[in-house]
Enzyme design. Structure first.
Site, short mmCIF file in Angstrom:
data_model
loop_
_atom_site.label_atom_id
_atom_site.label_comp_id
_atom_site.label_asym_id
_atom_site.label_seq_id
_atom_site.Cartn_x
_atom_site.Cartn_y
_atom_site.Cartn_z
N CYS A 51 0.84 -1.20 0.00
CA CYS A 51 0.00 0.00 0.00
C CYS A 51 0.88 1.26 0.00
O CYS A 51 1.74 1.42 0.87
CB CYS A 51 -0.91 0.01 1.21
SG CYS A 51 -1.98 1.48 1.28
N HIS B 299 2.89 -5.85 -7.31
CA HIS B 299 2.38 -4.74 -8.11
C HIS B 299 3.57 -4.10 -8.81
O HIS B 299 4.56 -3.76 -8.17
CB HIS B 299 1.67 -3.72 -7.22
CG HIS B 299 1.10 -2.57 -7.98
ND1 HIS B 299 -0.20 -2.55 -8.43
CD2 HIS B 299 1.67 -1.41 -8.40
CE1 HIS B 299 -0.42 -1.42 -9.09
NE2 HIS B 299 0.70 -0.71 -9.08
N ASP C 88 -2.67 -2.50 -13.48
CA ASP C 88 -3.15 -2.00 -14.78
C ASP C 88 -3.76 -3.05 -15.69
O ASP C 88 -3.75 -2.88 -16.91
CB ASP C 88 -2.03 -1.27 -15.53
CG ASP C 88 -1.55 -0.02 -14.82
OD1 ASP C 88 -2.32 0.51 -14.00
OD2 ASP C 88 -0.43 0.42 -15.08
#
Length: 313
Positions: free
Chosen positions: A83, A152, A185
């Site tokens: 995060c 990520h 994405d």
């Protein structure tokens, strides 16, 4: 996805066919010390599997929260080290842990040692481009018993700007023997093909791509298995789905909080449907501002049913 992947959203995504859904990030210390909102985020026992994502900066509280999650039906504990939000990283949680791998490993060791269920890890590529350390963290995490790693394809300082670096995830894949899941994405079937090809990952995690499209993760899952490209629901079927989601939010949070919390989801549904549906501005405004639960439910079906005449407000 904090504030997005609550229980109503996860139930819809799972009902539509997604194999795995993960809770909102649950702050370990506030959960363990009795915070009601964190306990609400923990809800989900009965889902299969029930995956609870924990965040924290102290080994003691991570272990306590993991035990609580397991006792409340968690089948998997996922540790958040990805995060980028300032309110999280300022407290040395989330992606900030990629600046101190020794602390990150202490938290992983405590969590793995506290529970019998599998523990997984979500991370970014690093804190910034000068410190790409995801492969090192992944190797050390695997040695501590982490069973799966999600990456990520951005650093923390990128937040969500630009495009995720899918090829950079490959270094993590090559560093470990546990499965690696690629994230960032994925908005289309072509994106799913590309992220797997470029990263070499074993699977795909979809986050923001499911906002306003809770059917998309399952559609990607089936596409990767069969090559079939499915469109999402339209017309009355979409109106029924959005109304169902709205009603579930009311049930979960109560009328006043629920109607407010549902608005961002409704706005995402509108945005996702713009290519094939023109909702009158007055009707959209009425839906997003009304506090009449029953009226909003009726207006939602009217707004998304492209076969029915619609009033302006």
């Amino acid at each position: 996805m904090s504030g997005v992947t609550d229980l109503p959203f996860r139930r819809i995504v799972a009902r539509l066919g997604a194999a795995r859904v993960v809770t909102e990030m649950v702050a370990s210390e506030t959960l363990a010390t009795g915070d009601a909102d964190m306990a609400l985020r923990l809800a989900g026992a009965g889902m299969a599997p029930h995956i609870v994502q924990l965040a924290g900066r102290e080994a003691h509280w991570m272990a306590e929260a993991a035990r609580m999650a397991e006792a409340n039906g968690a089948d998997v504990i996922d540790i958040n080290m990805g995060c980028p939000a300032k309110r999280v990283t300022t407290g040395w949680s989330g992606a900030a842990l990629m600046r101190d791998l020794d602390l990150a490993i202490d938290l992983i060791r405590a969590t793995v040692g506290a529970v019998a269920v599998p523990v997984t890890l979500k991370m970014r590529l690093g804190w910034d481009r000068a410190s790409i350390n995801a492969p090192e963290l992944a190797r050390r995490a695997e040695a501590e018993g982490i069973r799966l790693i999600t990456v990520h394809g951005r650093t923390r300082d990128q937040f969500y700007e630009g495009r995720a670096d899918w090829p950079a995830i490959r270094a993590v894949v090559e560093a470990v023997t546990v499965p690696v899941v690629a994230n960032g994405d994925v908005q289309s079937f072509e994106d799913a093909d590309a992220i797997l090809a470029q990263s070499g990952a074993a699977g795909v995690m979809i986050g923001r791509g499911a906002q306003g499209r809770p059917w998309f993760p399952a559609a990607v899952q089936r596409y990767l298995a069969t090559g079939t490209r499915e469109e999402g629901p339209r017309g009355a079927a979409l109106g029924d789905l959005v109304a169902e989601h709205h009603a579930a939010m009311i049930d979960h949070y109560g009328p006043q909080r629920g109607i407010r919390a549902a608005r961002k989801h409704i706005a995402w549904y509108f945005e996702a449907a713009e290519a094939h549906l023109a909702v009158p501005a007055g009707l959209r405004t009425a839906i997003l501002t009304s506090f009449d639960v029953e009226a909003v439910g009726r207006m939602l079906r009217e707004a998304f049913d492209d076969r029915a005449p619609r009033r302006a407000a």
